[in-house]
Design an enzyme around this catalytic site. Structure first.
Site, PDB file in Angstrom:
ATOM      1  N   CYS A  65       0.849  -1.196   0.000  1.00 33.84           N
ATOM      2  CA  CYS A  65       0.000   0.000   0.000  1.00 33.84           C
ATOM      3  C   CYS A  65       0.884   1.245   0.000  1.00 33.84           C
ATOM      4  O   CYS A  65       1.800   1.359   0.808  1.00 33.84           O
ATOM      5  CB  CYS A  65      -0.880  -0.023   1.248  1.00 33.84           C
ATOM      6  SG  CYS A  65      -1.839   1.484   1.470  1.00 33.84           S
ATOM      7  N   CYS A  68       0.295   3.129   3.652  1.00 30.82           N
ATOM      8  CA  CYS A  68       0.703   2.579   4.956  1.00 30.82           C
ATOM      9  C   CYS A  68       1.731   1.458   4.853  1.00 30.82           C
ATOM     10  O   CYS A  68       2.217   0.984   5.873  1.00 30.82           O
ATOM     11  CB  CYS A  68      -0.520   2.124   5.748  1.00 30.82           C
ATOM     12  SG  CYS A  68      -1.236   0.580   5.171  1.00 30.82           S
ATOM     13  N   CYS A 114      -7.412  -0.800   1.090  1.00 31.63           N
ATOM     14  CA  CYS A 114      -6.451  -1.342   2.047  1.00 31.63           C
ATOM     15  C   CYS A 114      -7.169  -1.558   3.378  1.00 31.63           C
ATOM     16  O   CYS A 114      -7.852  -0.666   3.871  1.00 31.63           O
ATOM     17  CB  CYS A 114      -5.310  -0.360   2.215  1.00 31.63           C
ATOM     18  SG  CYS A 114      -4.170  -0.819   3.537  1.00 31.63           S
ATOM     19  N   CYS A 117      -5.442   1.064   6.203  1.00 31.70           N
ATOM     20  CA  CYS A 117      -5.583   2.526   6.174  1.00 31.70           C
ATOM     21  C   CYS A 117      -6.798   2.989   5.375  1.00 31.70           C
ATOM     22  O   CYS A 117      -7.034   4.183   5.269  1.00 31.70           O
ATOM     23  CB  CYS A 117      -4.302   3.161   5.637  1.00 31.70           C
ATOM     24  SG  CYS A 117      -4.047   2.902   3.882  1.00 31.70           S
ATOM     25  N   CYS A 137      -7.780  -5.246 -10.239  1.00 30.10           N
ATOM     26  CA  CYS A 137      -7.331  -4.209 -11.163  1.00 30.10           C
ATOM     27  C   CYS A 137      -6.951  -2.985 -10.317  1.00 30.10           C
ATOM     28  O   CYS A 137      -7.821  -2.343  -9.721  1.00 30.10           O
ATOM     29  CB  CYS A 137      -8.503  -3.913 -12.096  1.00 30.10           C
ATOM     30  SG  CYS A 137      -8.144  -2.807 -13.417  1.00 30.10           S
TER      31      CYS A 137
HETATM   32 ZN   LIG Z   1      -2.800   0.979   3.504  1.00 31.83          ZN
END
Ligand SMILES: [Zn+2]
Length: 151
Positions: A65, A68, A114, A117, A137
């Site tokens: 991510c 984070c 995510c 976060c 995607c």
């Molecule tokens: Zn994250």
């Protein structure tokens, strides 16, 4: 004597802390993003196809991510979907991704975020080549590639 551990942590099967980030911590991390990254991750934007930096990346590593740093996908599960966005057929860990029904643009799609976060990553579609038949995607701008990590 008892020890105070504070808020309970949630640990994924792959061993990562996926306890939702407090708002203040998320804002602190978001301050480091570029305007385009912020637009995609926080305002649920979509980058234009065929221009993301990670589309043609074939190196081995982990895609984490951008906000984070939680590992989200592995290079071994990335495939050429022809759509113009980095595509994967399964996540690093199911628990690292949260799915939400998205009814924008007059269609029903499944948005993915995510789990830690809550940043927007992209969408998942039911036409992938893997065992689960899914295609994740993802916007390049939502990901940070960590070369050589993972399997
Ligand atoms: Zn994250």
């Amino acid at each position: 004597m008892t020890e105070t551990l504070g808020a309970a942590k949630t640990i994924s099967a792959s061993g990562y802390d996926i306890t939702p980030l407090p708002r203040a911590e998320r804002d602190r991390l978001a301050a480091k993003l570029t305007p385009e990254e912020r637009h995609i991750l926080l305002d649920h934007g979509t980058e234009r196809p065929f221009c993301g930096a990670l589309l043609d990346n074939h190196e081995k590593g982990v895609y984490a991510c951008r906000l984070c740093g939680l590992p989200l996908f592995r290079s071994g599960e990335k495939f050429e979907s022809g759509t113009g966005w980095p595509s994967f057929y399964q996540p690093f860990d199911e628990a690292h991704i949260r799915s939400i029904d998205d009814h924008s643009l007059f269609m029903t799609r499944t948005e993915i975020r995510c789990a830690r976060c809550d940043s927007h990553l992209g969408h998942v579609f039911p036409d992938g080549p893997g065992p689960d038949g899914l295609r994740y995607c993802i916007n390049s701008a939502s990901l940070e590639f960590k070369k050589g990590e993972g399997k």
